[in-house]
Design an enzyme around this catalytic site. Structure first.
Site, PDB file in Angstrom:
ATOM      1  N   HIS A 130       0.832  -1.206   0.000  1.00 30.28           N
ATOM      2  CA  HIS A 130       0.000   0.000   0.000  1.00 30.28           C
ATOM      3  C   HIS A 130       0.872   1.264   0.000  1.00 30.28           C
ATOM      4  CE1 HIS A 130      -3.554   2.461   1.333  1.00 30.28           C
ATOM      5  NE2 HIS A 130      -2.575   3.226   1.774  1.00 30.28           N
ATOM      6  N   GLU A 131       1.769   1.336   0.955  1.00 23.51           N
ATOM      7  CA  GLU A 131       2.599   2.538   1.069  1.00 23.51           C
ATOM      8  C   GLU A 131       3.501   2.697  -0.148  1.00 23.51           C
ATOM      9  OE1 GLU A 131       1.711   4.660   3.090  1.00 23.51           O
ATOM     10  OE2 GLU A 131       0.493   3.383   4.378  1.00 23.51           O
ATOM     11  N   HIS A 149       1.785   4.610  -2.804  1.00 20.89           N
ATOM     12  CA  HIS A 149       1.915   6.066  -2.641  1.00 20.89           C
ATOM     13  C   HIS A 149       3.277   6.534  -3.161  1.00 20.89           C
ATOM     14  CE1 HIS A 149      -1.729   6.816  -0.430  1.00 20.89           C
ATOM     15  NE2 HIS A 149      -1.406   6.062   0.601  1.00 20.89           N
ATOM     16  N   HIS A 160       3.312   6.697  -6.836  1.00 27.19           N
ATOM     17  CA  HIS A 160       2.543   7.861  -7.275  1.00 27.19           C
ATOM     18  C   HIS A 160       3.454   9.098  -7.255  1.00 27.19           C
ATOM     19  CE1 HIS A 160      -1.481  10.298  -6.601  1.00 27.19           C
ATOM     20  NE2 HIS A 160      -0.942  10.544  -7.772  1.00 27.19           N
TER      21      HIS A 160
HETATM   22 ZN   LIG Z   1      -2.639   5.275   2.147  1.00 26.70          ZN
END
Ligand SMILES: [Zn+2]
Length: 721
Positions: free
Chosen positions: A503-504, A507, A510
């Site tokens: 998940h991290e 980011h 991104h």
């Molecule tokens: Zn998050």
């Protein structure tokens, strides 16, 4: 980077942000010599944060210098005799914050991951001052008048679409921060913001103190019954770190508490640990947050009124993808009912097992994880301890790199230790290049829990990508709280922890994919309910056969995870979705309702209890973040009235994942390319709803989300966003 010197008006400040010390104004030169934190970053990769030079004593003066320099620059912009243009107003504003941005990047790392008494003292002093400083900028009337002129003319000034959007963002951010209020109201607003800043700091520090101090110490091996070796090992290490060698410690953080609640046979100890964890910030002592919350909610309601909004929630959501609280509530309510129904089924399954044991157990919140694990074993012949030996942190990290390489063409190469300064020996750094071998940024990785580090996991951008004045590379970090094992032994993760890792990293990707001109609209600086799309999306690749077969390798034998186990994981994917959804959604609903309550004085304890009762909250589950420990919502404005964002973004995520599966599958290059072009690289340069439909060819609907969680899909999937 001398080009900044050419910009009229703010030369002294601009030199200080980007030129070598020789070009600084005299005052700034003296400050740089005295305080290395304000100097432009030097070293490889276009400069890197001088973490090796940070001491808590340097933070406050560096912040003060950064604020003073930015105010001086803004003064020059506001008083520029030339007519307002995008270049001499908006672009000049973008340049004006470079020094303070650098200092704040390091300040943020120290408050978030290296917090001690000295750092906390700086925080208490500086947070209200930083809030006052922001207001000083947004309340600068001459400055706002110039921004307004550029804004009014934006359609006919030959600005690029990105420049128009940036201008719109400046203008609306200023208006939303009170730029159009009269002097009396401005003063009131600034007072409120400064009071809030102090309350947020106090809220966060109280939680950190409860997490640092709270512990269950175990001295008899018998009390560890049920715990797998990796959890025992982590507990032994934690005890040793507390000077209790030979004992076992369950720390008051999620990564210690959840495994204990999942495995410990001792029901009384589970209850103790559970109670300690859910009581964070709610202990009735010096760290109790209830009074802070009442004050925060009152001030937020007052501020919303002052700014002309019915509630704090309406103010916060105005520029979100949801646009208003009603649409966010509509989505949450659509998912809540089927999720609660699923919980009742899950509890029935657990109760059946408890009944068979014949110990008279009625499922309580401290039993949920424990019996859920037994159900998983019984129904799916799968238990977490079968998976964990294959979940080596370092191998999974390589797996993430593989995903980044296959989808985005990124290559990660470790930076030699010592080449780039770090703030703690556990932190490592990688350089990231694109398919042409060109550097695109740096990725810092700080995986382990330690004293003074906030719990949870997060991504942080130390430097945002920009290129309006030259090619500035992204520097991002991933932070988590995995329990560090014995030296030299692999760190093994639970399935949930592995998902968090991915998940991290989503980011981070991104941020690293950003390809825009201006930092304010760069990378992850997008609407809150949109920013979780890339991160939640990346979680999906963890369970692909390609990743599991190549990177889920047994820590002793090195053998890949057996296909049979992968099949079981697949079959069990929707297992416990009732619990996960309700645990999350109850927090999101309480958050939104607290901020829709207007200026009614709120007692958090009563409000939480009554709201949950009205919702029909299953008594076997407690909110993922109870109000007194809801850092997302009360240690800053960030996720206030915004915890719904994860669900909103997950609607997009599930729909995006179906875009891959409908095409060639998870590795489909064409879909990945569309995702990069329309979502990952564009930051906030276009409206997220437009960006999404450009990617998907249509708006998202709720169907994919419901299918992903195994909930019934509503007949008319008219939940269009
Ligand atoms: Zn998050």
């Amino acid at each position: 980077m001398k080009k900044e010197l050419a910009i009229a008006g703010a030369a002294a400040f601009l030199a200080a942000t980007a030129a070598p010390a020789a070009d600084l104004s005299q005052a700034a030169t003296r400050a740089v010599i005295a305080n290395p934190l304000i100097a432009p970053w030097t070293g490889p990769y276009g400069g890197v944060p001088p973490f090796d030079q940070v001491t808590p004593a340097l933070l406050q003066p560096a912040l003060e210098t950064g604020m003073a320099e930015q105010l001086a620059a803004i003064d020059l912009i506001a008083n520029d005799p030339a007519a307002p243009t995008f270049e001499n107003t908006i672009a000049a504003m973008e340049r004006s914050s470079h020094m303070l941005d650098r200092v704040q990047a390091m300040y943020g790392v120290f408050t978030g991951t290296m917090s001690d008494d000295a750092v906390q003292a700086v925080e208490r002093t500086m947070e209200p001052r930083l809030a006052g400083f922001s207001d000083q900028i947004t309340q600068n009337e001459k400055l706002f008048a110039r921004i307004a002129v550029v804004y009014e003319a934006r359609g006919k000034s030959n600005l690029t679409p990105e420049q128009q959007r940036l201008t719109w963002k400046y203008y609306t951010d200023f208006v939303r921060a009170g730029a159009r209020l009269d002097a009396v109201a401005k003063k009131q607003l600034s007072d409120i913001n400064q009071q809030l800043a102090s309350l947020y700091t106090s809220f966060g520090q109280n939680i950190l103190k409860d997490e640092n101090d709270g512990v269950l110490l175990i001295d008899k091996p018998a009390d560890l019954a049920g715990l797998p070796d990796s959890v025992r090992e982590g507990a032994a290490q934690a005890a040793e770190a507390r000077g209790q060698k030979g004992k076992w410690a369950v720390s008051n953080t999620r990564s210690s508490v959840e495994p204990f609640l999942t495995y410990a046979d001792r029901r009384d100890l589970r209850q103790k640990v559970w109670q300690m964890f859910v009581d964070r910030g709610d202990t009735g002592g010096a760290t109790d947050n209830n009074a802070n919350i009442t004050k925060i909610l009152r001030l937020r309601a007052e501020r919303a009124k002052l700014l002309g909004y019915p509630t704090h929630a309406h103010w916060r959501l105005e520029n979100s993808m949801a646009r208003n609280p009603e649409r966010a509530m509509q989505l949450m309510e659509a998912v809540w009912t089927p999720a609660v129904a699923r919980v009742h089924e899950e509890v029935a399954d657990m109760q059946a097992i408890a009944d068979k044991e014949g110990k008279g157990v009625r499922i309580e919140p401290w039993d949920y994880r424990y019996y859920a694990e037994k159900v998983r074993k019984e129904k799916y012949d799968l238990d977490e301890t079968q998976i964990t030996p294959y979940m080596q942190l370092e191998k999974l990290r390589e797996g993430m790199f593989h995903v980044a390489h296959e989808l985005l063409g990124f290559t990660f190469k470790p930076v030699d230790p010592g080449k780039v300064p770090v703030y703690h020996p556990d932190v490592r750094v990688w350089e990231v290049t694109n398919p042409a071998g060109k550097l695109i940024g740096l990725w810092y990785f700080d995986p382990y829990a330690r004293k003074g580090k906030h719990s949870g996991a997060w991504m942080n951008a130390y430097r945002s990508q920009e290129r309006f004045d030259g090619d500035v590379k992204t520097i991002v970090s991933n932070n988590s709280n995995f329990v560090k094992g014995k030296p030299g032994e692999p760190v093994l993760l639970s399935w949930e922890d592995a998902r968090t890792l991915f998940h991290e990293f989503g980011h981070a990707l991104h941020g690293l994919s950003s390809n825009v001109s201006y930092p304010t609209v760069s990378g992850t600086r997008v609407a809150r309910d949109y920013v979780e799309l890339p991160s939640q999306l990346l979680e999906h690749w963890l369970s692909t056969p390609e990743i599991l077969n190549r990177y889920a390798l047994h820590y002793q034998t090195g053998k890949p995870i057996p296909q049979e186990l992968v099949d079981k994981i697949k079959r069990a994917e929707r297992f416990n979705q009732g619990f996960k959804t309700v645990e999350y959604l109850s927090s999101a609903l309480v958050d939104m309702k607290l901020h829709l309550a207007g200026d009614t004085p709120i007692d958090p304890d009563t409000f939480e209890r009554e709201t949950l009762a009205a919702l029909g909250m299953p008594h076997e589950i407690v909110m993922r973040h109870r109000t007194p420990q809801f850092n997302h919502v009360f240690s800053g404005d960030g996720y206030s009235a915004g915890y719904y964002s994860y669900l909103w973004a997950d609607t997009l995520t599930a729909d995006t994942w179906e875009a891959f599966t409908e095409a060639g599958g998870p590795w489909d290059k064409a879909v990945a390319k569309r995702l990069v072009t329309n979502v990952l690289s564009v930051g906030n340069t276009i409206d997220p709803a437009d960006a999404y439909s450009a990617f998907r060819g249509r708006d998202a609907d709720i169907g994919a989300l419901m299918r992903d969680r195994g909930f019934p899909v509503p007949a008319a999937t008219a939940e269009k966003k």
